[in-house]
Design a protein around this motif. Structure first.
Motif, short mmCIF file in Angstrom:
data_model
loop_
_atom_site.label_atom_id
_atom_site.label_comp_id
_atom_site.label_asym_id
_atom_site.label_seq_id
_atom_site.Cartn_x
_atom_site.Cartn_y
_atom_site.Cartn_z
N MET A 1 19.92 10.75 -7.33
CA MET A 1 18.59 10.61 -7.96
C MET A 1 18.18 9.39 -8.38
SD MET A 1 17.34 12.99 -11.34
CE MET A 1 18.99 12.66 -12.02
N LYS A 2 17.09 8.95 -8.12
CA LYS A 2 16.52 7.49 -8.57
C LYS A 2 15.53 7.68 -9.77
CE LYS A 2 15.47 7.22 -4.44
NZ LYS A 2 14.96 6.81 -2.85
N VAL A 3 15.80 6.75 -10.68
CA VAL A 3 14.91 6.94 -11.94
C VAL A 3 14.21 5.76 -12.05
CG1 VAL A 3 15.10 7.23 -14.54
CG2 VAL A 3 16.54 8.61 -12.96
N LEU A 4 12.70 5.92 -12.34
CA LEU A 4 11.85 4.79 -12.77
C LEU A 4 11.83 5.06 -14.35
CD1 LEU A 4 10.02 2.43 -12.50
CD2 LEU A 4 8.54 4.08 -11.86
N ALA A 5 12.07 4.29 -15.28
CA ALA A 5 12.03 4.20 -16.68
C ALA A 5 10.79 2.86 -16.88
CB ALA A 5 13.19 4.06 -17.39
N VAL A 6 9.76 3.61 -17.54
CA VAL A 6 8.50 2.79 -18.03
C VAL A 6 8.51 2.84 -19.63
CG1 VAL A 6 6.15 2.55 -17.88
CG2 VAL A 6 7.55 3.60 -16.10
N LEU A 7 8.50 1.53 -20.26
CA LEU A 7 8.23 1.55 -21.55
C LEU A 7 6.95 1.19 -21.99
CD1 LEU A 7 9.44 1.20 -24.55
CD2 LEU A 7 10.16 -0.94 -23.76
N ALA A 8 6.22 1.58 -22.93
CA ALA A 8 4.80 1.33 -23.53
C ALA A 8 4.89 0.89 -24.67
CB ALA A 8 3.95 2.32 -23.03
N ASP A 60 -11.28 2.82 -3.75
CA ASP A 60 -10.31 1.93 -3.14
C ASP A 60 -9.04 1.57 -4.09
OD1 ASP A 60 -12.05 2.03 -0.81
OD2 ASP A 60 -13.13 0.07 -1.73
N MET A 61 -9.05 2.00 -5.03
CA MET A 61 -7.93 1.79 -6.13
C MET A 61 -6.52 2.00 -5.47
SD MET A 61 -7.92 2.38 -10.32
CE MET A 61 -8.07 4.00 -9.90
N HIS A 62 -6.29 2.92 -4.69
CA HIS A 62 -5.12 3.18 -4.13
C HIS A 62 -4.98 2.10 -3.09
CE1 HIS A 62 -7.49 4.73 -1.03
NE2 HIS A 62 -6.70 5.00 -0.16
N LEU A 63 -5.56 1.41 -2.78
CA LEU A 63 -5.24 0.14 -1.80
C LEU A 63 -5.07 -1.05 -2.49
CD1 LEU A 63 -7.56 1.15 0.98
CD2 LEU A 63 -5.16 1.64 0.77
N ASP A 64 -5.43 -1.31 -3.82
CA ASP A 64 -5.51 -2.44 -4.72
C ASP A 64 -4.10 -3.16 -4.53
OD1 ASP A 64 -5.14 -4.78 -6.28
OD2 ASP A 64 -6.67 -3.36 -7.94
N PRO A 65 -3.94 -4.28 -3.92
CA PRO A 65 -2.78 -5.11 -3.61
C PRO A 65 -2.04 -5.73 -4.98
CG PRO A 65 -4.59 -6.36 -2.84
CD PRO A 65 -5.40 -5.12 -3.42
N LYS A 66 -2.93 -5.78 -6.07
CA LYS A 66 -2.16 -6.14 -7.29
C LYS A 66 -1.28 -5.10 -7.75
CE LYS A 66 -5.60 -9.38 -8.53
NZ LYS A 66 -6.59 -9.90 -9.64
N GLU A 72 4.74 1.31 -5.15
CA GLU A 72 6.16 1.55 -4.37
C GLU A 72 7.30 1.94 -5.51
OE1 GLU A 72 7.12 -2.08 -3.01
OE2 GLU A 72 5.31 -2.38 -1.71
N GLN A 73 7.21 1.88 -6.73
CA GLN A 73 8.12 2.13 -7.72
C GLN A 73 7.91 3.76 -7.81
OE1 GLN A 73 7.14 -0.39 -10.96
NE2 GLN A 73 9.22 -1.51 -10.83
N ILE A 74 6.83 4.32 -8.01
CA ILE A 74 6.47 5.59 -8.12
C ILE A 74 6.88 6.28 -7.04
CG2 ILE A 74 4.78 7.30 -8.39
CD1 ILE A 74 3.14 5.24 -10.21
N SER A 105 -6.70 8.62 -6.85
CA SER A 105 -7.06 9.34 -5.54
C SER A 105 -6.42 8.71 -4.33
CB SER A 105 -8.44 9.56 -5.38
OG SER A 105 -8.86 10.28 -4.32
N ASN A 106 -5.86 9.70 -3.71
CA ASN A 106 -5.54 9.02 -2.41
C ASN A 106 -3.95 8.54 -2.36
OD1 ASN A 106 -7.36 10.21 -0.53
ND2 ASN A 106 -8.71 8.41 -0.98
N PHE A 107 -3.32 8.49 -3.50
CA PHE A 107 -2.24 7.73 -3.79
C PHE A 107 -1.43 9.27 -4.49
CE2 PHE A 107 1.35 6.16 -6.61
CZ PHE A 107 2.11 6.00 -5.76
N ALA A 108 -1.88 9.44 -5.32
CA ALA A 108 -1.13 10.53 -6.21
C ALA A 108 -1.94 11.79 -5.98
CB ALA A 108 -1.39 10.26 -7.96
N TYR A 109 -2.87 12.00 -5.67
CA TYR A 109 -3.61 13.42 -5.33
C TYR A 109 -4.65 13.01 -4.21
CZ TYR A 109 -7.71 11.67 -8.21
OH TYR A 109 -8.77 11.19 -8.67
N ARG A 110 -5.04 14.12 -3.60
CA ARG A 110 -6.17 13.98 -2.53
C ARG A 110 -6.93 15.25 -2.55
NH1 ARG A 110 -3.26 14.62 1.78
NH2 ARG A 110 -2.82 12.28 2.15
#
Length: 195
Positions: A1-8, A60-66, A72-74, A105-110
């Motif tokens: 299992m691979k884990v991504l831990a995000v701190l805010a 187009d947010m799902h294509l934003d290069p920034k 990729e992490q998600i 949209s088009n990354f997390a849902y469609r």
């Protein structure tokens, strides 16, 4: 299992940061967790502000290069872990800005014309670790459980993530807040979790 831990949380002396460290330590000692990536949104200098104009459109947010590395992490992770305080009954603006931009949209849902979209993050699980000054029953009874509803239904279920675990800790600024016990609880969970 691979884990991504995000701190805010902006303060590394905070209880949120201590919980974040327990996530990391427990994960590193868990044979079921093969890799862990960490993302400290404040240290990273993540910009939570949405900007839409003639050059930058929401569709187009799902294509934003920034945002490519964050996407990729998600995609890489099996389990998404979010550690944050509860401010004004909800996660901080930094985390909400991350969600606004990454769960696009088009990354997390469609959308496909139905009542609900197709969740594109199926098969992943999520853990939310939050702490607050007030008592733990406050968001449940006074705010109609708004925080958990927001995260579980408005976000995770919408993008196809059905397995969501919450650690929602109250009274965290009190001397009777049992902070050490709660830190240990988070550590033990990540040391033992198998999926």
């Amino acid at each position: 299992m691979k884990v991504l831990a995000v701190l805010a949380h902006p303060n590394h002396k905070s209880l949120s940061y201590a919980f974040f460290q327990q996530v990391i330590q427990g994960s590193q000692e868990n044979a079921h967790i093969t890799e862990i990536q960490v993302l400290d949104l404040y240290e990273e200098g993540f910009d939570p502000v949405l900007v839409f104009n003639e050059e930058k459109r929401r569709r187009d947010m799902h294509l934003d290069p920034k945002l490519a590395l964050y996407r990729e992490q998600i995609l890489w992770a099996d389990k998404l872990v979010f550690v944050y305080p509860i401010w004004w009954g909800r996660p901080p603006a930094m985390l909400l800005g991350y969600i606004d931009q990454l769960f696009a949209s088009n990354f997390a849902y469609r959308d496909h014309g139905g009542l609900l979209p197709e969740g594109l993050l199926k098969g992943k699980s999520a853990v939310c670790i939050s702490s607050m000054k007030g008592p733990a029953f406050y968001p449940l009874y006074w705010l109609a459980n708004a925080h958990k509803m927001l995260m579980r239904k408005a976000l995770f279920r919408y993008v196809g993530i059905k397995q969501v675990k919450f650690f929602e800790f109250g009274n965290m600024e009190s001397k009777q807040g049992k902070q050490k016990e709660k830190l240990e609880r988070v550590y033990r969970y990540f040391k033992a979790v198998a999926h």
